[in-house]
Design a protein around this motif. Structure first.
Motif, PDB file in Angstrom:
ATOM      1  N   GLN A 140       0.819  -1.205   0.000  1.00 27.06           N
ATOM      2  CA  GLN A 140       0.000   0.000   0.000  1.00 27.06           C
ATOM      3  C   GLN A 140       0.859   1.264   0.000  1.00 27.06           C
ATOM      4  O   GLN A 140       0.528   2.251  -0.657  1.00 27.06           O
ATOM      5  CB  GLN A 140      -0.930  -0.022   1.219  1.00 27.06           C
ATOM      6  CG  GLN A 140      -1.986  -1.118   1.151  1.00 27.06           C
ATOM      7  CD  GLN A 140      -2.770  -1.265   2.443  1.00 27.06           C
ATOM      8  OE1 GLN A 140      -2.276  -0.921   3.527  1.00 27.06           O
ATOM      9  NE2 GLN A 140      -3.982  -1.768   2.348  1.00 27.06           N
TER      10      GLN A 140
ATOM     11  N   ASP B  15      -0.886  -4.527  -7.431  1.00 21.85           N
ATOM     12  CA  ASP B  15      -1.763  -5.552  -7.981  1.00 21.85           C
ATOM     13  C   ASP B  15      -1.897  -6.770  -7.076  1.00 21.85           C
ATOM     14  O   ASP B  15      -2.981  -7.322  -6.914  1.00 21.85           O
ATOM     15  CB  ASP B  15      -1.248  -6.004  -9.355  1.00 21.85           C
ATOM     16  CG  ASP B  15      -1.393  -4.924 -10.408  1.00 21.85           C
ATOM     17  OD1 ASP B  15      -2.366  -4.140 -10.315  1.00 21.85           O
ATOM     18  OD2 ASP B  15      -0.554  -4.859 -11.308  1.00 21.85           O
TER      19      ASP B  15
ATOM     20  N   GLU C  99      -6.021  -3.819  -3.164  1.00 18.59           N
ATOM     21  CA  GLU C  99      -6.719  -2.645  -3.674  1.00 18.59           C
ATOM     22  C   GLU C  99      -5.748  -1.488  -3.805  1.00 18.59           C
ATOM     23  O   GLU C  99      -4.836  -1.320  -3.000  1.00 18.59           O
ATOM     24  CB  GLU C  99      -7.870  -2.263  -2.740  1.00 18.59           C
ATOM     25  CG  GLU C  99      -8.986  -3.298  -2.680  1.00 18.59           C
ATOM     26  CD  GLU C  99     -10.127  -2.834  -1.801  1.00 18.59           C
ATOM     27  OE1 GLU C  99     -10.043  -1.691  -1.284  1.00 18.59           O
ATOM     28  OE2 GLU C  99     -11.087  -3.604  -1.629  1.00 18.59           O
TER      29      GLU C  99
ATOM     30  N   LYS D 191      -4.835 -10.407  -3.807  1.00 20.25           N
ATOM     31  CA  LYS D 191      -5.026  -9.196  -4.607  1.00 20.25           C
ATOM     32  C   LYS D 191      -5.094  -7.990  -3.672  1.00 20.25           C
ATOM     33  O   LYS D 191      -5.579  -8.086  -2.545  1.00 20.25           O
ATOM     34  CB  LYS D 191      -6.304  -9.297  -5.437  1.00 20.25           C
ATOM     35  CG  LYS D 191      -6.279 -10.429  -6.456  1.00 20.25           C
ATOM     36  CD  LYS D 191      -5.191 -10.213  -7.500  1.00 20.25           C
ATOM     37  CE  LYS D 191      -5.201 -11.306  -8.547  1.00 20.25           C
ATOM     38  NZ  LYS D 191      -4.148 -11.092  -9.580  1.00 20.25           N
TER      39      LYS D 191
END
Length: 339
Positions: free
Chosen positions: A241, A288, A284, A282
């Motif tokens: 992130q 990816d 967000e 996966k």
């Protein structure tokens, strides 16, 4: 310029220039690799075989140094029998179809890839131990060129060299530029550092995905197995992130000796909890995926304790130096047999 020097073999300087242009054009046409400058290419994630591999069903990799190799003496690379490499990779193959290597040596690494291809390994992350070595960088480039069409390939430029001052950021940049000019656009490049070094913007920005070593043994040593797995997953997600890049957890795990709290049972407990969860997640946002399908490491390597002075370093293996499976290896094999 003296008057007589304007002529050579009856040709004027203008004629020589025209003649040279014709010769150059012919060389470009028939021997482009001789005279054409190498041009850097942008990484093409959309056609990347390695990214396709980590997103495929059943992808499992393992950190591999040959069981009978002490790389501290370069002569050992030559002395290592190919039959020993083949026995290593055959023993690992029931649980793994991908390899992660740590450095290139011309007498050993090409044999590792040749045997891996023969045993139907699907992927390899080829490591460069010393990015300052043009010989090592170019040797890896040649291997990628050789196996690009047959295996999913990625390149790791350096392993924990920034934190231990074996090389500098500029050395990684130079090696990256050298490789990017030679390799196909769909071959991804990265580097590896311990989790704490990803506080540097440079390390987070470097390469086409991140391949950190996330070790609760060093950074959260009081955690028992299940909580250590949760800690590893949490920090992999934070890194994805924060960086906006996909993350492959290149190293994690428990050793099975070296301290009282580490046993075959605790090593098995860590990996049992680890593989009970999806190996591909996966993410967000810009990143990816997070790939957790790499085991660390293949074999117990006694020389590592001698080199580091840390007792636990000889005991990360999922197999003994004699290729006897430890209980943790059986966890990975069961994962492959019953995904």
């Amino acid at each position: 310029m003296a008057k007589g020097s304007q002529y050579l073999f009856g040709l004027t300087m203008l004629q020589l220039r025209l003649f040279g242009a014709v010769v150059l054009a012919a060389l470009v046409t028939f021997c482009p690799s001789v005279v054409s400058p190498l041009r850097a290419v942008e990484f093409d994630a959309s056609s990347c075989k390695f990214f396709q591999y980590v997103n495929s069903d059943g992808a499992t990799m393992i950190g591999y140094t040959p069981s009978q190799l002490d790389p501290r003496n370069p002569d050992n690379q030559v002395k290592l029998p190919t039959s020993s490499i083949k026995a290593d990779l055959a023993a690992l193959r029931p649980a793994f179809d991908g390899l992660v290597t740590y450095g290139y040596h011309e007498a050993c690494t090409p044999r590792v890839l040749a045997v891996a291809k023969e045993l139907n390994y699907r992927a390899v992350m080829i490591g460069i131990w010393q990015p300052k070595s043009a010989e090592e960088v170019d040797g890896v480039a040649r291997l990628v060129e050789q196996y690009h069409d047959e295996m999913a390939v990625a390149v790791i430029i350096g392993n924990e060299g920034l934190i231990f001052n074996r090389y500098e950021e500029d050395d990684l940049r130079i090696a990256h530029a050298r490789l990017r000019k030679r390799l196909p656009a769909d071959v991804p490049l990265t580097t590896t550092e311990p989790l704490t070094t990803y506080d540097r913007q440079f390390v987070r920005d470097f390469g086409d995905f991140l391949a950190p070593n996330i070790h609760p043994v060093f950074d959260a040593p009081d955690l028992e197995a299940a909580k250590a797995v949760a800690w590893t997953n949490e920090h992999a997600l934070k890194l994805a992130q924060q960086s906006g890049k996909s993350v492959l957890v290149k190293e994690t795990g428990f050793p099975h000796a070296g301290k009282e709290r580490y046993t075959f049972d605790t090593q098995r407990a860590f990996w049992s909890e680890y593989v009970s969860q999806p190996l591909l997640a996966k993410v967000e946002g810009k990143a990816d995926w997070i790939f957790r399908g790499v085991a660390f490491e293949a074999f117990d390597l006694h020389w590592k304790s001698e080199a580091s002075g840390l007792a636990i370093e000889r005991s990360w293996g999922l197999m003994s130096a004699e290729r006897k499976p430890h209980p943790a290896f059986e966890i990975w094999q069961a994962k492959v047999d019953s995904p």
